[in-house]
Design an enzyme around this catalytic site. Sequence first.
Site, PDB file in Angstrom:
ATOM      1  N   GLU A 122       0.836  -1.207   0.000  1.00 16.25           N
ATOM      2  CA  GLU A 122       0.000   0.000   0.000  1.00 16.25           C
ATOM      3  C   GLU A 122       0.876   1.264   0.000  1.00 16.25           C
ATOM      4  OE1 GLU A 122      -2.171   0.540   3.627  1.00 16.25           O
ATOM      5  OE2 GLU A 122      -3.643   1.874   2.711  1.00 16.25           O
ATOM      6  N   LYS A 129      -9.506   2.528  -2.146  1.00 15.85           N
ATOM      7  CA  LYS A 129      -9.682   1.926  -0.813  1.00 15.85           C
ATOM      8  C   LYS A 129     -11.089   2.207  -0.312  1.00 15.85           C
ATOM      9  CE  LYS A 129      -7.194   2.005   3.644  1.00 15.85           C
ATOM     10  NZ  LYS A 129      -5.836   2.281   4.181  1.00 15.85           N
ATOM     11  N   CYS A 136      -5.772  -2.587   2.253  1.00 18.76           N
ATOM     12  CA  CYS A 136      -5.503  -2.513   3.700  1.00 18.76           C
ATOM     13  C   CYS A 136      -6.697  -2.766   4.619  1.00 18.76           C
ATOM     14  CB  CYS A 136      -4.827  -1.196   4.037  1.00 18.76           C
ATOM     15  SG  CYS A 136      -4.009  -1.242   5.665  1.00 18.76           S
TER      16      CYS A 136
END
Lengths: 383, 383
Positions: A118, A195, A232
């Site tokens: 990430e 995300k 994540c």
Amino acid sequence: MAATLESLESCLERHIPPEDLAEVKRILYGGEARKLNLPSAAWSAAQEGDFELQGYGFEAAPEQLRRPRIVRVGLVQNKIPLPTDTPVAVQVAALHRRIEEIVAVAAMCGVNIVCFQEAWTMPFAFCTREKLPWTEFAESAEDGPTTKFCQELAKKYNLVVVSPILERDEVHGGILWNTAVVISNSGAVLGKSRKNHIPRVGDFNESTYYMEGNTGHPVFQTQFGAIAVNICYGRHHPLNWLMFSMNGAEIIFNPSATIGTLSESLWPIEARNAAIANHCFTCPINRVGTEYYKNAFTSGDGGKAHHELGHFYGSSYVAAPDGSRTPGLSRTRDGLLVAEMDLNLCRQVGDKWNFKMTGRYDMYAEKLAEAIQPYFMPSIIKE
Amino acid sequence: MAATLESLESCLERHIPPEDLAEVKRILYGGEARKLNLPSAAWSAAQEGDFELQGYGFEAAPEQLRRPRIVRVGLVQNKIPLPTDTPVAVQVAALHRRIEEIVAVAAMCGVNIVCFQEAWTMPFAFCTREKLPWTEFAESAEDGPTTKFCQELAKKYNLVVVSPILERDEVHGGILWNTAVVISNSGAVLGKSRKNHIPRVGDFNESTYYMEGNTGHPVFQTQFGAIAVNICYGRHHPLNWLMFSMNGAEIIFNPSATIGTLSESLWPIEARNAAIANHCFTCPINRVGTEYYKNAFTSGDGGKAHHELGHFYGSSYVAAPDGSRTPGLSRTRDGLLVAEMDLNLCRQVGDKWNFKMTGRYDMYAEKLAEAIQPYFMPSIIKE
């Protein structure tokens, strides 16, 4: 958090006698992963480049009507090579060089799809809550220097690149996103996946910088399989994995940045559960090392101001739909994990366990719609 | 599947030196669980009764406005005490006696809520696909002999009993369900929760006997906390756990029956993931031993007809919302696991990690409703 163990798996290997080790591995990992026979040039390049190289393979049963669909993925974990107060452009260039070195080895190992960690072009500076210089690491997903760099890699080595960056979205007021750019082996930008879930936990003050993603759950149909990227903190949300799977993902990458004190005992659980629950492969990747910042910051825990976020513990791994998994990469070193998989395993496991068939999604769609209402009445039974 | 390891945890304890063991436990289990100081009468009764006794405690931080809400739960796993061709009533009576013995020890240990394994009054005979005599084990949830037996236990020891049985539903044509009956410590039947997801995997031919449950996701508000029951195969469905949690469950029991070759590497993952994802305690329970049947049956795997389903591997454990867990009970012996928990930990972990706040359930309710449509168009990006 001291980084005392090199890896959980190496510790088990060292201490547990062979007769028990096989049983321990069966219970913990679903069996002993097959080691890949990687070229010796790759091993020596990794040694020279001072990064770990591991390779494992997952099998599927032969079928009559489909040929095996063998794919090799490469997971890259790394430290930031330069101190965080080095000029931004110099840090980015050093990261490009480091990744170039590792991807060259991935190519030697026949990797078809490579994924980086990430926000790989920068230190994970959101703990500071400062804007400059950190927001200067943001780039255009479509034609920023990092995307161009990845396009070159993709063409040179004929591989798909998943490149998670901090995105500057000029078209919408120049706001930031946490975004994975997916680049085809042709060199074309296939698209991006933002995300979906943004943490507000510990020093992960990311909601100060960017909002929840608006790209939904895209699946990228590459030459090597249908892939998706769950970035994540989306790892903690089973519905996020589910929707990528509903859209047909066979491999879901999970580029991450997370530290020992916060999440290390959750790490082996969540992505592996997602592989099981969704009949797909999952590939969680975590950065390594400790990153220091010039200005001290506090952590919302009553403690004194300090200069570092904690130890990023690496431990990247691949989990398979049958619940088996590879060992993790090191907790402290840069590394490349090569995993070979036959994607036919996804449907084979699905046909065996039937979670999608027995999932009763109609009921849940209805119940969830009810549960989000402000005056939702939970189903509670009292005496 | 040979039952060679007594338990994964005892094997790790035996071989790994103390300096590494603490790190291994931190990574694998989120730390060393605190051992409970159980009364010596309980230890000797367990030894005399030839079952394992273990006790562990989970802590929460002190709060200003809420007192700690300390609860002790008891998880019971057991073999069937008599051969499967013993007369039905005799088998049931022997199981009642065995459970009575174990619950007496749970009471000595101050247990407030006890849960038995799935279909605890019978052998797990669904592998045979025969109806008689197995369907004779079915009972009324409201006033069958087993419910009456549990009501006596509940009153005698002032504890809540979760009693998973094969239910005969006389009101609806006498059909069968796989049902957990929840009995208050007052002795009253609080209600029932039916198995929501029915397996069609391996020898788990349960869909031949009963359908998907129609009781939704009830939460039972007991004197000792808000509890729910996710029966067996529902463990594989993250949405099932989620909806129990949405209705307010702080402890979700998962009475199960599952065998080594099928699921052992999934077992430590799924219920623990659910505890993490939903900020609650989860309590998976599995029976132990191998059950033999007089008539041989085949398993849909091309193999020869045989007389047993495989090894039920026990390994019952409790997982906490912070991702930590107790060791598992034995893989081979009857056992009682006592876990003390401060239920305040659920909200504390929720306020830290915020999964419910960041869950974007509005988006998923909408996306799921779309995804179940017959002509759903998945979100796929191609070059």
